[in-house]
Design an enzyme around this catalytic site. Structure first.
Site, mmCIF file in Angstrom:
data_model
loop_
_atom_site.group_PDB
_atom_site.id
_atom_site.type_symbol
_atom_site.label_atom_id
_atom_site.label_comp_id
_atom_site.label_asym_id
_atom_site.label_seq_id
_atom_site.Cartn_x
_atom_site.Cartn_y
_atom_site.Cartn_z
ATOM 1 N N GLY A 157 0.828 -1.204 0.000
ATOM 2 C CA GLY A 157 0.000 0.000 0.000
ATOM 3 C C GLY A 157 0.859 1.250 0.000
ATOM 4 N N GLY B 274 -7.058 1.362 -9.212
ATOM 5 C CA GLY B 274 -6.075 0.866 -8.250
ATOM 6 C C GLY B 274 -6.186 -0.652 -8.093
ATOM 7 N N ASP C 78 -5.290 -2.586 -5.695
ATOM 8 C CA ASP C 78 -5.800 -3.042 -4.393
ATOM 9 C C ASP C 78 -7.335 -3.032 -4.395
ATOM 10 O OD1 ASP C 78 -5.772 -0.253 -4.509
ATOM 11 O OD2 ASP C 78 -5.216 0.006 -2.406
ATOM 12 N N THR D 196 -7.915 18.994 22.052
ATOM 13 C CA THR D 196 -7.631 18.987 20.607
ATOM 14 C C THR D 196 -7.605 17.564 20.045
ATOM 15 O OG1 THR D 196 -6.334 20.994 20.909
ATOM 16 C CG2 THR D 196 -6.001 19.784 18.852
HETATM 17 N N1 LIG Z 1 -1.083 -3.420 12.545
HETATM 18 C C1 LIG Z 1 -1.179 -2.252 11.900
HETATM 19 N N2 LIG Z 1 -0.129 -1.780 11.224
HETATM 20 C C2 LIG Z 1 -0.184 -0.623 10.554
HETATM 21 N N3 LIG Z 1 -1.297 0.136 10.512
HETATM 22 C C3 LIG Z 1 -2.381 -0.266 11.175
HETATM 23 C C4 LIG Z 1 -2.386 -1.480 11.899
HETATM 24 N N4 LIG Z 1 -3.622 -1.627 12.432
HETATM 25 C C5 LIG Z 1 -4.321 -0.532 12.085
HETATM 26 N N5 LIG Z 1 -3.584 0.305 11.340
HETATM 27 C C6 LIG Z 1 -4.019 1.575 10.771
HETATM 28 O O1 LIG Z 1 -4.353 1.342 9.411
HETATM 29 C C7 LIG Z 1 -4.115 2.493 8.617
HETATM 30 C C8 LIG Z 1 -3.356 2.077 7.369
HETATM 31 O O2 LIG Z 1 -4.171 1.215 6.642
HETATM 32 P P1 LIG Z 1 -3.650 0.077 5.684
HETATM 33 O O3 LIG Z 1 -2.498 -0.586 6.315
HETATM 34 O O4 LIG Z 1 -4.837 -0.692 5.308
HETATM 35 O O5 LIG Z 1 -3.271 0.828 4.391
HETATM 36 P P2 LIG Z 1 -1.989 1.438 3.749
HETATM 37 O O6 LIG Z 1 -1.059 0.400 3.275
HETATM 38 O O7 LIG Z 1 -1.427 2.502 4.619
HETATM 39 O O8 LIG Z 1 -2.626 2.211 2.611
HETATM 40 P P3 LIG Z 1 -3.320 1.757 1.294
HETATM 41 O O9 LIG Z 1 -4.718 2.187 1.452
HETATM 42 O O10 LIG Z 1 -2.612 2.582 0.306
HETATM 43 O O11 LIG Z 1 -3.152 0.301 1.120
HETATM 44 C C9 LIG Z 1 -3.379 3.496 9.495
HETATM 45 O O12 LIG Z 1 -4.283 4.516 9.872
HETATM 46 C C10 LIG Z 1 -2.986 2.674 10.723
HETATM 47 O O13 LIG Z 1 -3.083 3.476 11.893
HETATM 48 C C1 LIG Z 2 -6.861 4.867 -4.101
HETATM 49 C C2 LIG Z 2 -5.672 4.058 -3.629
HETATM 50 C C3 LIG Z 2 -4.558 4.997 -3.161
HETATM 51 C C4 LIG Z 2 -6.138 3.201 -2.436
HETATM 52 O O1 LIG Z 2 -5.095 2.457 -1.923
HETATM 53 C C5 LIG Z 2 -5.163 3.108 -4.756
HETATM 54 O O2 LIG Z 2 -6.170 2.228 -5.129
HETATM 55 C C6 LIG Z 2 -4.702 3.883 -5.980
HETATM 56 O O3 LIG Z 2 -3.635 4.421 -5.983
HETATM 57 N N1 LIG Z 2 -5.550 3.903 -7.033
HETATM 58 C C7 LIG Z 2 -5.264 4.561 -8.310
HETATM 59 C C8 LIG Z 2 -6.312 5.560 -8.633
HETATM 60 C C9 LIG Z 2 -7.698 4.968 -8.859
HETATM 61 O O4 LIG Z 2 -8.028 3.878 -8.363
HETATM 62 O O5 LIG Z 2 -8.467 5.626 -9.568
HETATM 63 K K LIG Z 3 -5.176 -0.897 0.753
#
Ligand SMILES: Nc1ncnc2c1ncn2[C@@H]1O[C@H](COP(=O)(O)OP(=O)(O)OP(=O)(O)O)[C@@H](O)[C@H]1O
Ligand SMILES: CC(C)(CO)[C@@H](O)C(=O)NCCC(=O)O
Ligand SMILES: [K+]
Length: 249
Positions: free
Chosen positions: A8, A100, A102, A181
């Site tokens: 991610g 995307g 994912d 805050t």
């Molecule tokens: N074990 C963990 N490790 C890391 N982040 C965690 C964990 N548990 C919850 N979170 C939370 O999840 C969020 C990140 O989400 P996630 O790991 O799904 O996505 P990412 O890889 O950061 O992003 P993307 O959406 O691009 O995949 C952060 O807000 C973090 O605080």
């Molecule tokens: C939207 C995110 C960042 C979510 O992880 C990823 O799916 C991404 O980079 N997508 C490309 C843009 C799109 O999906 O339209």
């Molecule tokens: K993701």
């Protein structure tokens, strides 16, 4: 053994599975390529043969990681790629390659589990929603900032919003109007996400009545899961889709 990676924007989610039985051997979340290699190296009695991964990072970053994995562990690596249609799910983007990966894999996983219309919600760095109708048609979706981005924008663009991780964690034990805050920001952003979920459910209901499934995934799934009691929290939804898009041949 097979290594699965979901790369991610902020974190890499990884897990190691036994090939035959599909049993989980180990899993984790790391914030860099180096931490991934260290984490995998420290595993006892694990020998990796293959790797399949999905990445929303740049091509350069992804190639670098693939090179590193090949060099460190001698694995063969398969990478999920954009597709117009897989397992009955039809990519709804004007330009299917722009969706995307994912999101695409989570959709494949959701539709596979639902066997019908579904709404897939992912709460990561970004938050995404995707609508898949009963015939597998992807109707499109939404992208907005996730909790980390909302919080950081407030911190970056104000002088006086400053608080630590502990205060943030404590703030989220209630939804009441904040009296400091940290509470005001954390609860405010959390309510934005919860409001988002309610809007998505309303939209799904307008399309499909009550005849649809909801899936919630991503690191911040727990912040919103109680607002959609019928939703299934499936933390490995992207991995379900990854196995469908990159089957072991
Ligand atoms: N074990 C963990 N490790 C890391 N982040 C965690 C964990 N548990 C919850 N979170 C939370 O999840 C969020 C990140 O989400 P996630 O790991 O799904 O996505 P990412 O890889 O950061 O992003 P993307 O959406 O691009 O995949 C952060 O807000 C973090 O605080
Ligand atoms: C939207 C995110 C960042 C979510 O992880 C990823 O799916 C991404 O980079 N997508 C490309 C843009 C799109 O999906 O339209
Ligand atoms: K993701």
């Amino acid at each position: 053994m097979i290594l699965e990676l979901d790369c991610g924007n902020s974190f890499i989610k990884w897990r190691v599975l036994r090939v035959e039985a599909g049993g989980l051997i180990a899993e984790g979340v790391v914030d860099s390529d180096g931490a991934l290699v260290d984490g995998l190296r420290s595993l006892k009695n694990v020998s990796l043969d293959r790797c399949r991964l999905v990445s929303v990072r740049t091509e350069d970053e992804t190639s670098l990681l693939i090179g590193l994995l090949k060099h460190e562990f001698g694995v063969s690596v398969v990478c999920a790629a954009p597709a117009r249609e897989i397992s009955g799910v039809k990519n709804g983007y004007d330009d299917y390659e722009r969706l995307g990966l994912d999101r695409w894999l989570a959709m494949l996983g959701g539709f596979h589990l639902a066997k019908g219309a579904c709404l897939v919600l992912d709460f990561g760095t970004a938050v995404t929603a995707d609508f898949i109708s009963a015939d597998g048609e992807h109707l499109g979706g939404f992208i907005c900032p996730g909790m980390p981005l909302m919080r950081n924008q407030l911190r970056t663009h104000t002088r006086k919003i400053r608080y630590g991780d502990l205060a943030a964690e404590r703030a989220l034990t209630s939804q009441a109007p904040g009296r400091n805050t940290a509470e005001a920001v954390e609860r405010g952003c959390s309510l934005m996400l919860r409001g988002f979920v309610l809007t998505q459910l309303e939209m799904a209901r307008s399309y499909w009545g009550n005849d649809y499934s909801v899936f919630i995934t991503g690191g911040d799934a727990e912040l919103v899961s109680d607002i959609a009691p019928a939703a299934r929290v499936v933390s490995d939804l992207v991995f379900v889709g990854l196995a469908m898009a990159c089957p072991l041949s």
